[in-house]
Write an enzyme that holds these catalytic residues in place. Structure first.
Site, short mmCIF file in Angstrom:
data_model
loop_
_atom_site.label_atom_id
_atom_site.label_comp_id
_atom_site.label_asym_id
_atom_site.label_seq_id
_atom_site.Cartn_x
_atom_site.Cartn_y
_atom_site.Cartn_z
N MET A 71 0.84 -1.20 0.00
CA MET A 71 0.00 0.00 0.00
C MET A 71 0.88 1.25 0.00
O MET A 71 0.44 2.33 0.39
CB MET A 71 -0.95 0.00 1.19
CG MET A 71 -2.02 -1.08 1.08
SD MET A 71 -3.56 -0.69 1.96
CE MET A 71 -2.97 -0.51 3.63
N ALA A 74 4.05 3.91 0.84
CA ALA A 74 4.78 4.42 2.01
C ALA A 74 5.87 3.42 2.38
O ALA A 74 5.99 2.96 3.51
CB ALA A 74 3.84 4.68 3.19
N LEU A 75 6.68 3.10 1.38
CA LEU A 75 7.60 1.97 1.48
C LEU A 75 8.75 2.24 2.45
O LEU A 75 9.21 3.36 2.60
CB LEU A 75 8.16 1.64 0.10
CG LEU A 75 7.13 1.30 -0.98
CD1 LEU A 75 7.82 0.92 -2.28
CD2 LEU A 75 6.20 0.17 -0.53
N HIS A 76 9.18 1.16 3.10
CA HIS A 76 10.30 1.21 4.03
C HIS A 76 11.16 -0.03 3.83
O HIS A 76 10.92 -0.83 2.91
CB HIS A 76 9.80 1.33 5.47
CG HIS A 76 8.76 0.32 5.85
ND1 HIS A 76 9.01 -1.04 5.90
CD2 HIS A 76 7.44 0.44 6.18
CE1 HIS A 76 7.93 -1.69 6.27
NE2 HIS A 76 6.95 -0.82 6.43
N HIS A 111 9.45 -3.48 3.30
CA HIS A 111 8.99 -3.75 1.95
C HIS A 111 10.16 -4.12 1.03
O HIS A 111 10.06 -5.04 0.22
CB HIS A 111 8.29 -2.51 1.36
CG HIS A 111 7.04 -2.11 2.07
ND1 HIS A 111 6.98 -0.98 2.85
CD2 HIS A 111 5.80 -2.66 2.11
CE1 HIS A 111 5.75 -0.85 3.34
NE2 HIS A 111 5.03 -1.87 2.91
N GLY A 142 4.89 -9.83 4.34
CA GLY A 142 5.66 -9.74 5.58
C GLY A 142 4.90 -10.34 6.75
O GLY A 142 3.69 -10.21 6.88
N GLU A 143 5.65 -10.98 7.65
CA GLU A 143 5.04 -11.65 8.80
C GLU A 143 4.58 -10.69 9.89
O GLU A 143 3.95 -11.12 10.85
CB GLU A 143 6.01 -12.67 9.39
CG GLU A 143 6.16 -13.91 8.53
CD GLU A 143 6.96 -15.01 9.20
OE1 GLU A 143 7.82 -14.67 10.07
OE2 GLU A 143 6.75 -16.19 8.87
N GLN A 148 -2.90 -11.90 8.44
CA GLN A 148 -3.24 -11.62 7.05
C GLN A 148 -2.71 -12.72 6.12
O GLN A 148 -3.37 -13.07 5.13
CB GLN A 148 -2.65 -10.27 6.64
CG GLN A 148 -2.85 -9.92 5.18
CD GLN A 148 -2.34 -8.53 4.86
OE1 GLN A 148 -3.04 -7.55 5.05
NE2 GLN A 148 -1.11 -8.45 4.40
N SER A 174 4.54 1.38 7.89
CA SER A 174 4.26 2.67 7.26
C SER A 174 3.63 3.65 8.24
O SER A 174 3.76 4.87 8.09
CB SER A 174 3.35 2.47 6.05
OG SER A 174 3.96 1.62 5.10
#
Length: 281
Positions: free
Chosen positions: A30, A32-34, A37, A147-148, A153, A186
């Protein structure tokens, strides 16, 4: 890297790749990458010929309009990061492109979607299933990476893939953390200075709870301790802390009940910022 904004354009590019016998790795985001990601992107890059990253704030998975409104959007910066990371295609569609008509599908996700986030955020996981199923259908990837940090999810997406008969390898990747233990998110950019200072207490308390299990305490006793210790930090308040089976997402009353391993999943309000984390027991 090519930025693609239409489903037709994405389909054309990926059809060409498949016809050439290339494997495709999908990283749904979604934005707002960091660094979390980017760790997914790096793994997808290692394991596939073509890497596609979607950047789309999906409105159907937000049960809180304020959360949707305040969710950070940094598309230009995201695309720069993805280009530097060696991504082949960034899929950056509009809401109208993804939902030309309202998506009225209701998925029978079962028990994995009924606890924790499912209980606290009605409709959230159905929205997740809607968007991920659309992305899977559009890209037909060989592998998809998640991602865990969003542990529940992943179980929901596996269930959706089973329902929809997607033959896709769903790859769960470890949580990335700051040096002080805070899980990358994010939403962290919304933390105040004071909030950022206390937020690492969440992971520290979860880590320390491993000792309680080793000392013979029951899941109920560990839950009580974790809740009390997090809530004792001024500025933090747990929404829930559950110890669940790692595949079924069902709460366990004894460690032996967790036949697939036990995971402690927590949601904590740090001021008005909702943070999630988990730990494997």
């Amino acid at each position: 890297m090519e930025i693609i904004k239409t489903t037709a354009g994405l389909s054309t590019r990926l059809s060409e790749a498949r016809e050439a016998g290339k494997s495709i790795g999908l990283v749904p985001t979604m934005g707002a990458l960091h660094a979390g990601h980017l760790s997914l992107v790096e793994r997808a890059r290692r394991e596939n010929d073509i890497v596609v990253v979607s950047v789309f704030v999906n409105p159907t998975q937000f049960n809180n309009p304020d959360d949707l409104r305040t969710y950070p959007r940094t598309v230009d910066a995201d695309c720069r990061l993805l280009s530097e990371a060696g991504v082949d295609y960034a899929f950056v569609p509009s809401v109208d492109e993804i939902y030309p008509e309202p998506d009225t599908r209701v998925f029978n996700l079962g028990p994995v979607a009924e606890t924790m986030e499912g209980a606290m955020r009605p409709g959230h996981f159905n929205g997740v299933a809607q968007i991920v199923s659309k992305l899977f259908a559009m890209t037909n990837p060989t592998r998809a990476y998640f991602g865990e940090k969003d542990f529940q999810q992943i179980a929901v997406i596996r269930r959706m893939a089973e329902i929809e008969n997607f033959s896709i390898d769903i790859v769960a990747c470890p949580i990335c953390r700051e040096a002080d233990g805070l899980a990358l998110s994010s939403r962290n950019v919304r933390l105040t200075r004071e909030g950022r200072a206390i937020a690492p207490s969440i992971h520290r308390i979860l880590k320390e709870s491993l000792i309680l299990k080793e000392n013979g305490q029951s899941p109920a006793e560990v839950k009580k301790s974790v809740n009390e210790r997090i809530n004792a930090v001024d500025g933090l308040e747990t929404e829930y802390y559950e110890i669940v089976d790692a595949l079924t997402m069902q709460p366990v009353s004894t460690w032996d009940e967790a036949v697939n391993g036990a995971v402690g999943c927590v949601t904590v309000y740090c001021g008005d910022v909702r943070l999630i984390d988990n730990i494997k027991y």
